[in-house]
Design an enzyme around this catalytic site. Structure first.
Site, PDB file in Angstrom:
ATOM      1  N   ASN A  98       0.809  -1.223   0.000  1.00  0.00           N
ATOM      2  CA  ASN A  98       0.000   0.000   0.000  1.00  0.00           C
ATOM      3  C   ASN A  98       0.839   1.268   0.000  1.00  0.00           C
ATOM      4  O   ASN A  98       0.312   2.368  -0.059  1.00  0.00           O
ATOM      5  CB  ASN A  98      -0.924   0.016   1.224  1.00  0.00           C
ATOM      6  CG  ASN A  98      -0.145   0.044   2.518  1.00  0.00           C
ATOM      7  OD1 ASN A  98       0.863  -0.645   2.644  1.00  0.00           O
ATOM      8  ND2 ASN A  98      -0.612   0.812   3.483  1.00  0.00           N
ATOM      9  N   GLY A 112       5.030   3.150  -1.006  1.00  0.00           N
ATOM     10  CA  GLY A 112       6.228   3.044  -1.826  1.00  0.00           C
ATOM     11  C   GLY A 112       5.899   2.664  -3.254  1.00  0.00           C
ATOM     12  O   GLY A 112       5.055   3.266  -3.894  1.00  0.00           O
ATOM     13  N   ASP A 151      -0.569  -6.774   9.699  1.00  0.00           N
ATOM     14  CA  ASP A 151       0.342  -5.999  10.527  1.00  0.00           C
ATOM     15  C   ASP A 151       1.496  -6.923  10.895  1.00  0.00           C
ATOM     16  O   ASP A 151       1.329  -7.848  11.684  1.00  0.00           O
ATOM     17  CB  ASP A 151      -0.374  -5.497  11.779  1.00  0.00           C
ATOM     18  CG  ASP A 151       0.534  -4.674  12.688  1.00  0.00           C
ATOM     19  OD1 ASP A 151       1.743  -4.564  12.392  1.00  0.00           O
ATOM     20  OD2 ASP A 151       0.044  -4.143  13.700  1.00  0.00           O
ATOM     21  N   VAL A 152       2.665  -6.694  10.292  1.00  0.00           N
ATOM     22  CA  VAL A 152       3.788  -7.609  10.491  1.00  0.00           C
ATOM     23  C   VAL A 152       4.283  -7.615  11.927  1.00  0.00           C
ATOM     24  O   VAL A 152       5.011  -8.529  12.335  1.00  0.00           O
ATOM     25  CB  VAL A 152       4.961  -7.272   9.540  1.00  0.00           C
ATOM     26  CG1 VAL A 152       4.538  -7.390   8.092  1.00  0.00           C
ATOM     27  CG2 VAL A 152       5.531  -5.889   9.827  1.00  0.00           C
ATOM     28  N   SER A 180      18.003  -2.992  -0.050  1.00  0.00           N
ATOM     29  CA  SER A 180      18.909  -1.912  -0.438  1.00  0.00           C
ATOM     30  C   SER A 180      20.288  -2.552  -0.542  1.00  0.00           C
ATOM     31  O   SER A 180      20.459  -3.730  -0.222  1.00  0.00           O
ATOM     32  CB  SER A 180      18.926  -0.792   0.602  1.00  0.00           C
ATOM     33  OG  SER A 180      19.710  -1.153   1.707  1.00  0.00           O
ATOM     34  N   TYR A 238      17.851   3.031   9.053  1.00  0.00           N
ATOM     35  CA  TYR A 238      17.405   2.414   7.800  1.00  0.00           C
ATOM     36  C   TYR A 238      18.470   1.471   7.248  1.00  0.00           C
ATOM     37  O   TYR A 238      18.179   0.359   6.821  1.00  0.00           O
ATOM     38  CB  TYR A 238      17.080   3.516   6.796  1.00  0.00           C
ATOM     39  CG  TYR A 238      16.557   3.016   5.476  1.00  0.00           C
ATOM     40  CD1 TYR A 238      15.234   2.618   5.342  1.00  0.00           C
ATOM     41  CD2 TYR A 238      17.382   2.946   4.359  1.00  0.00           C
ATOM     42  CE1 TYR A 238      14.740   2.165   4.133  1.00  0.00           C
ATOM     43  CE2 TYR A 238      16.902   2.498   3.149  1.00  0.00           C
ATOM     44  CZ  TYR A 238      15.578   2.110   3.035  1.00  0.00           C
ATOM     45  OH  TYR A 238      15.102   1.657   1.834  1.00  0.00           O
ATOM     46  N   LYS A 298      18.097  -2.654   6.698  1.00  0.00           N
ATOM     47  CA  LYS A 298      18.214  -3.247   5.375  1.00  0.00           C
ATOM     48  C   LYS A 298      19.378  -4.224   5.297  1.00  0.00           C
ATOM     49  O   LYS A 298      19.289  -5.279   4.653  1.00  0.00           O
ATOM     50  CB  LYS A 298      18.374  -2.149   4.319  1.00  0.00           C
ATOM     51  CG  LYS A 298      17.100  -1.365   4.061  1.00  0.00           C
ATOM     52  CD  LYS A 298      16.023  -2.256   3.479  1.00  0.00           C
ATOM     53  CE  LYS A 298      14.809  -1.466   3.032  1.00  0.00           C
ATOM     54  NZ  LYS A 298      13.772  -2.324   2.428  1.00  0.00           N
ATOM     55  N   LYS A 315      10.703   7.610  -7.318  1.00  0.00           N
ATOM     56  CA  LYS A 315       9.895   8.766  -6.939  1.00  0.00           C
ATOM     57  C   LYS A 315       8.655   8.309  -6.184  1.00  0.00           C
ATOM     58  O   LYS A 315       7.678   7.853  -6.775  1.00  0.00           O
ATOM     59  CB  LYS A 315       9.473   9.545  -8.190  1.00  0.00           C
ATOM     60  CG  LYS A 315      10.629  10.162  -8.964  1.00  0.00           C
ATOM     61  CD  LYS A 315      10.123  10.861 -10.223  1.00  0.00           C
ATOM     62  CE  LYS A 315      11.284  11.429 -11.022  1.00  0.00           C
ATOM     63  NZ  LYS A 315      10.835  12.077 -12.272  1.00  0.00           N
ATOM     64  N   THR A 316       8.703   8.396  -4.867  1.00  0.00           N
ATOM     65  CA  THR A 316       7.551   8.049  -4.041  1.00  0.00           C
ATOM     66  C   THR A 316       7.344   9.130  -2.984  1.00  0.00           C
ATOM     67  O   THR A 316       8.152  10.045  -2.844  1.00  0.00           O
ATOM     68  CB  THR A 316       7.750   6.697  -3.332  1.00  0.00           C
ATOM     69  OG1 THR A 316       8.801   6.833  -2.351  1.00  0.00           O
ATOM     70  CG2 THR A 316       8.123   5.603  -4.321  1.00  0.00           C
TER      71      THR A 316
END
Length: 238
Positions: free
Chosen positions: A11, A13, A34-35, A113, A160, A164, A192-193
């Site tokens: 939902n 990115g 919900d992880v 990443s 982050y 990753k 582009k998000t």
């Protein structure tokens, strides 16, 4: 061929899923996932087991964070980010692996990443799940004590990057542990998000192209490959 597919983080990115079907009853709407909630993860696994008895494809996308959120380097932010992007993803993957093993052409694609936060996470032969967990716990301890820089952690975007890097390492372990499942990873690059306020390089459509290609590759395709859209190179994970 009817295939059962689960996409997490769809939902935000670059994740967009459109479900259509020529016949009524072909499309299914899963419960919201919900992880971080074990009951939610178990509910999804139980639903797939009862409805289909197997899972053919799992595409795992981590939770999207706004740039201003990633820049926060506090302990609570670090714990929340790692809880979602590493522990949460791992929890979902473990819950669905038994269903993937029931498929004759199972695929697992992780959106990654290219980060490698610590040398021990790049030691392919010595990697274990316990070692990855130990590195993650060590990072959180150092954040709590304000020792990130002195302990050699990344100075910028450390939360982050570590989340990753830990997920990269976990994917390597899965590749070695489950040779019957085609497990690959892809870094879509700068897309582009809303996360980066649409300041990325590639469009969402272009960013989604590589994960889709890995997900739909024919039987006998590669496994254990990390494809980077940043430098357009393949790196062997195992």
């Amino acid at each position: 061929m009817f295939r059962v597919v689960v996409v997490t983080g769809a939902n935000k990115g670059i994740g967009v899923v459109v479900v259509t079907g020529a016949n009524k009853g072909i499309g299914y709407m899963f419960p919201s996932l919900d992880v971080m909630d074990p009951a939610s993860v178990a509910s999804l696994a139980d639903f797939i087991k009862k409805q289909f008895g197997k899972l053919d494809l799992l595409v795992v996308g981590s939770k999207a964070k706004m740039l201003k959120e990633i820049l926060k380097e506090g302990y609570e932010q670090s714990e929340a980010c790692l809880g979602t992007n590493y522990y949460g993803v791992k929890h979902v993957t473990k819950a669905l692996l038994p269903l993937l093993q029931k498929s004759n052409s199972a695929r697992l694609v992780n959106l990654m990443s290219h980060e490698r936060a610590k040398e021990e996470l790049g030691d392919v032969n010595g990697l274990t799940e316990e070692k990855v967990d130990e590195v993650v716990k060590g990072f959180l301890k150092d954040v709590k004590e304000g020792l990130q820089e002195s302990k050699g952690w990344p100075i910028n975007f450390s939360i982050y990057m570590v989340s990753k890097a830990a997920l990269n390492a976990y994917t390597r372990i899965l590749t070695k542990t489950y040779p019957n499942i085609a497990i690959n990873a892809v870094c879509p690059g700068s897309v582009k998000t809303y996360i980066n306020y649409n300041c990325g390089i590639a469009t969402v459509k272009k960013g989604a192209k590589s994960p889709v290609m890995l997900a739909l590759m024919p039987d006998g395709g590669p496994s254990g490959i990390f494809y980077s859209c940043i430098n357009r190179k393949n790196v062997v994970l195992i």
